[in-house]
Every structure is written in structure tokens, then in C-alpha cells.
Design a protein around this motif. Structure first.
Motif, PDB file in Angstrom:
ATOM      1  N   CYS A 118      -0.218   0.034   3.042  1.00  0.00           N
ATOM      2  CA  CYS A 118       0.379   0.993   2.081  1.00  0.00           C
ATOM      3  C   CYS A 118      -0.333   2.346   2.020  1.00  0.00           C
ATOM      4  O   CYS A 118       0.326   3.386   1.957  1.00  0.00           O
ATOM      5  CB  CYS A 118       0.387   0.373   0.691  1.00  0.00           C
ATOM      6  SG  CYS A 118       1.365  -1.117   0.626  1.00  0.00           S
ATOM      7  N   THR A 119      -1.667   2.341   2.021  1.00  0.00           N
ATOM      8  CA  THR A 119      -2.382   3.613   1.876  1.00  0.00           C
ATOM      9  C   THR A 119      -2.154   4.504   3.096  1.00  0.00           C
ATOM     10  O   THR A 119      -1.934   5.716   2.965  1.00  0.00           O
ATOM     11  CB  THR A 119      -3.895   3.366   1.689  1.00  0.00           C
ATOM     12  OG1 THR A 119      -4.063   2.468   0.604  1.00  0.00           O
ATOM     13  CG2 THR A 119      -4.634   4.649   1.412  1.00  0.00           C
ATOM     14  N   THR A 134       0.814   5.373  -2.818  1.00  0.00           N
ATOM     15  CA  THR A 134       0.437   4.055  -2.276  1.00  0.00           C
ATOM     16  C   THR A 134       1.170   2.939  -3.031  1.00  0.00           C
ATOM     17  O   THR A 134       1.698   2.003  -2.425  1.00  0.00           O
ATOM     18  CB  THR A 134      -1.098   3.865  -2.382  1.00  0.00           C
ATOM     19  OG1 THR A 134      -1.726   4.880  -1.605  1.00  0.00           O
ATOM     20  CG2 THR A 134      -1.530   2.509  -1.855  1.00  0.00           C
TER      21      THR A 134
END
Ligand code: NAD
Length: 293
Positions: free
Chosen positions: A141-142, A271
Motif C-alpha cells: 500500500c505505501t 496509504t
């Protein structure tokens, strides 16, 4: 300092969550989504903020959310059994594991235990490995959030000179591979890089994920560049007040760069939105694989 150069995460977060919510409403005409389970093992002071943000985002898009707190003395074996049960539970759409975990826990082994179709954080080594093949079913996600924010600048990623500072498995390496897939020319720097500034000054885009406040100063940035700050650091001032800052001297760098993401308020909010997008994607994959009626 001019404010318009700050590349804030909130508008993009809102856009992603609206899209995810709308797509979910469509899918829910035919299928029922299970709950998203977020696990915290042992005492983890930072985790409560993350879990609260996950819960809020899930509520916004309409994904059922459950937090689970596992005792700090839990054995690795028990953790694996519980994860296996979540994998087998058709009422669970995805599993999130808060970091850090207690010292006796082998985190990578637990991340491997989460089924790739329920790995909404994109942390299973299989998910990470697939990035090398440009297969981004469930991307970390990041890393995905940083690249989505970069797209907001309107810069064409093909041929762009990008310097990625930090080469961790969960952030730096995935970002580098994902940007290579977009056609960028990527240089990866880390703690053994001899002259960080010599590299960063050449870059159209600097992305930093290290965990050191003010590591990136104005004199390290090419005029007009974009700077994406992934770092999250707690600093205590002389009065004992705690603030959260990134890895970039934001105020100074804003004088030379064209875009800088603030911390907090930059990569972080996006995120969480990517986590919801991944959950929707995981749900779709589970439908395709006949896991969901
Ligand atoms: P990590 O500790 O696994 O990796 C740190 C990296 O920084 C390594 O590659 C190391 O070689 C490099 N490094 C250390 N000192 C350096 C120096 N002086 N110059 C250049 N490189 C140096 O960290 P991580 O898990 O990738 O996280 C990095 C930062 O990003 C942390 O502050 C973390 O809190 C933050 N983070 C943010 C998010 C988010 O959603 N915004 C998510 C994950 C991590």
C-alpha cells in the motif's frame, strides 16, 4: 513558503475512497463482502492510530471492519493457526497485520501465512515477488500510495529520473520496481551510498523512506523536482511536545522543489485509501476464484 507546492494526500484519498465505495455498491448487488480483520500483537503504541484510520476508511467505503488484539505472549504457532482460520473463513475478505510485532514473532513467516488473495497489505512474499513481473494484483500500500501521489503532479513517468532513498522490502524496493515498470530510470540509495546528495541533486523525483528527520535538505534537491516523503518520525521538542515529521526538511525543500508531500498529511492518508482499494481488488479476485457466493 508557498502552500500550493504542498502535495497533500487528502484530495486523492477522498477520490480513491469514493471510487472504491461506488464499485463496492455495484458488486454488492450480487455478492456479500466479508469483514476486513486488522490484527495487533502485543503492546504497540503506534498501532491504535493506524487501526483507527483503517476503521474510518473502511466505514466510509462500507467494508465491515474488525480489530483483533492478540496477547504479546502468543506463540508463533498459535498466530499461524489463527491466520489459517482467517484464511479459511469465507466471511473474512482480508487480513492486516500491524507492525512491529513482539521480538519472538517471525513477522515475515506470518506475512507468508496470510493467503495471497487475502493479503490486502501486499506484504506476502508472493505479492512482493510478483512486482518483479509487473503483476500488481495486490501491491504494497505505501509504495502504491507514493506512486499515485507522484501521478498527481502530472509528470510523465516514462524516462523520469527517480532517486529512491531507502531500500526496504516493504517500501523502497517495491517503489523502485513499480517505477521501473512505468518506464522511469530509477537509482536506489541506502545507508551505504557514498554521496546521497550527488545522486539526489540529479533527480526529477526524490522519494525517501528512511526514518531520519531532515535527512533531505534543500541543497540536495534539483530546482523544480518533486519530493515524496514517506518517512514517519516522532520528534520531541525542548518543551517535551511530540510532533510527527518526515525525512524531509519540508520548509527548506519547498523553496527549491516544485512539489513536496507534507508529513503528516501526504503519503499516510493515501496509504489507507490504497488498503481499501486492495480490499476491493481482493474481493474481486475471491469472486473470480469462486470463494464468494
Ligand atoms: P527500514 O528501517 O526497513 O529501512 C530504512 C532504509 O533507509 C534502509 O534501506 C536503509 O539502508 C536506509 N537508510 C538508513 N540510513 C540512511 C541514510 N543515512 N541515507 C540513506 N539511506 C539510509 O524502514 P522502512 O520500513 O522502509 O520505513 C522507512 C520510513 O518510512 C520510516 O520512517 C517508516 O516509519 C516510514 N513508513 C511510512 C509508511 C507510510 O504509510 N507513510 C509506511 C511504512 C513505513
Amino acid at each position: 513558503m508557498t502552500d500550493h507546492l504542498l502535495l497533500r494526500g487528502a484530495p486523492l484519498r477522498k477520490k480513491i475512497l469514493n471510487e472504491v465505495g461506488a464499485k463496492l455498491r455495484e458488486l454488492e448487488k450480487r455478492h456479500v463482502i466479508g469483514r476486513l480483520v486488522s490484527i495487533c500483537i502485543g503492546q504497540n503504541d503506534g498501532a491504535s492510530i493506524y487501526i483507527r484510520n483503517q476503521m474510518r476508511a473502511a466505514k466510509k467505503v462500507g467494508i465491515p471492519f474488525e480489530k483483533q488484539f492478540w496477547h504479546g505472549n502468543i506463540s508463533q504457532g498459535d498466530c499461524k493457526e489463527r491466520i489459517a482460520a482467517l484464511n479459511d473463513d469465507s466471511q473474512v475478505v482480508g487480513v492486516i497485520l500491524q507492525r512491529p510485532t513482539p521480538e519472538h514473532i517471525n513477522l515475515r513467516s506470518l506475512q507468508s501465512a496470510i493467503h495471497p488473495l487475502k493479503d490486502v497489505e501486499g506484504m506476502n512474499p508472493a505479492s512482493i515477488g510478483n512486482i518483479v513481473y509487473n503483476d500488481l494484483a495486490l501491491a504494497p500500500c505505501t509504495a502504491a500510495a507514493s506512486i499515485e501521489l507522484l501521478r498527481q503532479t502530472g509528470l510523465r513517468l516514462e524516462g523520469l529520473e527517480v532517486v529512491m532513498i531507502g531500500h526496504s522490502e516493504i517500501v523502497g524496493k517495491p517503489v523502485a520496481f513499480m517505477l521501473m515498470a512505468e518506464g522511469a530510470t530509477v537509482t536506489v540509495c541506502h545507508h551505504l551510498t557514498r554521496s546521497l546528495a550527488a545522486h539526489s541533486r540529479q533527480a526529477d523525483v526524490v522519494i525517501v523512506a528512511v526514518g531520519k528527520p531532515k535527512l533531505i535538505r534543500a541543497d540536495m534537491i534539483k530546482p523544480g523536482a518533486a519530493v515524496i516523503d514517506i518517512g514517519i518520525n516522532q520528534v520531541v521538542d525542548e518543551n517535551g511536545n511530540v510532533t510527527i515529521v518526515g525525512d524531509v526538511d519540508t520548509k527548506g525543500v519547498l523553496e527549491v522543489a516544485s512539489w513536496v508531500t507534507p508529513v503528516p498529511g501526504g503519503v499516510g492518508p493515501v496509504t489507507v485509501a490504497m488498503l481499501m482499494r486492495n480490499t476491493l481488488d481482493a474481493f474481486n479476485l475471491q469472486i473470480k476464484n469462486g470463494w464468494v457466493s
